[in-house]
Scaffold this active site. Structure first.
Site, short mmCIF file in Angstrom:
data_model
loop_
_atom_site.label_atom_id
_atom_site.label_comp_id
_atom_site.label_asym_id
_atom_site.label_seq_id
_atom_site.Cartn_x
_atom_site.Cartn_y
_atom_site.Cartn_z
N SER A 50 -17.05 -9.39 -22.01
CA SER A 50 -16.08 -9.46 -20.92
C SER A 50 -16.63 -10.38 -19.84
CB SER A 50 -15.84 -8.06 -20.33
OG SER A 50 -15.15 -8.14 -19.09
N TYR B 286 -19.87 -0.55 -16.76
CA TYR B 286 -19.11 -1.43 -17.66
C TYR B 286 -19.71 -2.83 -17.64
CZ TYR B 286 -15.11 -3.82 -19.79
OH TYR B 286 -14.30 -4.58 -20.63
#
Length: 254
Positions: free
Chosen positions: A144, A157
C-alpha cells in the site's frame, strides 16, 4: 501465441473473492492461468469457483483464516494435493483497524500484524519449495502507499505494509538464484467495497482527489493488469520492486 499470457501457470491468490483480489483472479484466468483462491467466506468462494468452472476455467478455492497458523498449514496441504508446483503466489490478504496509536490494544495491533505481515512471511516460506520447482516463478505482495508515506490508516497498518516492501527486497535478492522473482504493488485508493464506505464522506473524498494528480480513485482492474504483467515471462528481469498504482499520489509535492 502472444507472449502476453499466463497460459499453464498455477496461481495461489489470497482473498480472491472481492475487490483487488477478485480482479487479479479474473485477470489471471482470462490470460490462461489456473487459480486457487482462499478467503474466509466459504459461500462466496463456492459461488466464484462454480461460476469460473462453468465458464471452462480451472479454479479451486477453500475457506481459511490466514492469520491463523493451523489454517495456513491446512491451506498448504490442500494446494499440495492439487498441484505439485506453483508458479505464482499473490499475498493479498489484509485488514485494518483505524485508530490513533495510543488507542490500540495489544490484541488489535497483533491482529493487523498477523493478518497482513506474518501471513505474507509464512506463506512465502511455506510455498518456497513449490515455487522453486517451476524454475520461473513470482511472488506478488499487495502492499500500500501507506507503507511509503504517512496516511490516516493507523500506524500498525503502515508498519505492516512498509515491512512487506522490505520483505520483497530481501526475498528478491535471497531467492534470485532460485529464479523466484518477488515484487510489491502499492495501491492508493481503489474502487473496492471497503473503499466505497470511506468515499461516502464527500469531504474526505474530495480531499483524496485533491492529492491525486489524475483526479480520481483507481480501478481494481488497473492493479490486476500490473500483477499479471509482473508474473509473465515478459517481466523476467523485474524483481525487488515496489510499484505504486496511485494516479501520481506518492510523487505529488507542493
Amino acid at each position: 501465441m502472444t507472449k502476453w499470457n499466463l497460459t499453464g501457470k498455477k496461481a495461489l491468490i489470497t482473498v480472491g473473492t472481492k475487490g483487488i483480489g477478485l480482479a487479479i483472479a479474473e485477470e489471471f484466468l482470462s490470460l490462461g492461468a489456473e487459480i486457487f483462491i482462499v478467503a474466509r467466506d466459504k459461500k462466496l468462494i463456492d459461488e466464484k469457483v462454480k461460476l469460473w468452472q462453468q465458464k471452462g476455467y480451472t479454479a479451486f478455492g477453500i475457506s481459511k483464516d490466514l492469520s491463523n497458523a493451523n489454517d495456513r498449514s491446512e491451506l498448504f496441504k490442500e494446494v499440495k494435493e492439487k498441484w505439485d508446483s506453483l508458479n505464482i503466489l499473490v499475498n493479498n490478504v489484509g485488514t485494518n483497524i483505524r485508530k490513533k496509536t495510543v488507542e490500540f490494544t495489544t490484541a488489535e495491533y497483533e491482529k493487523v500484524l498477523n493478518t497482513n505481515l506474518i501471513s505474507t512471511f509464512e506463506l512465502s516460506r511455506m510455498f518456497y519449495d513449490m515455487l522453486k520447482k517451476t524454475k520461473q516463478s513470482s511472488i506478488i505482495n499487495l502492499s500500500s502507499v501507506a507503507g511509503l508515506t504517512h496516511l490516516r490508516t493507523g500506524s500498525p497498518y503502515g508498519m505492516t505494509k512498509a515491512a512487506m516492501d522490505q520483505l520483497t527486497r530481501n526475498l528478491a535478492v535471497e531467492w534470485a538464484e532460485d529464479n523466484i522473482r518477488v515484487n510489491s504493488i502499492a495501491p492508493w485508493y481503489i474502487d473496492t467495497p471497503l473503499v466505497e464506505k470511506l468515499m461516502k464522506d464527500k469531504e474526505y473524498y474530495n480531499e483524496v482527489l485533491s492529492r491525486t494528480p489524475m483526479n480520481r480513485i483507481g480501478k481494481p482492474e488497473e492493479v490486476a493488469s500490473l500483477a499479471a504483467y509482473l508474473c509473465m515471462d515478459s517481466a523476467a528481469f523485474i524483481t525487488g520492486q515496489t510499484i505504486a498504482v496511485d494516479g501520481g499520489f506518492t510523487v505529488y509535492g507542493f
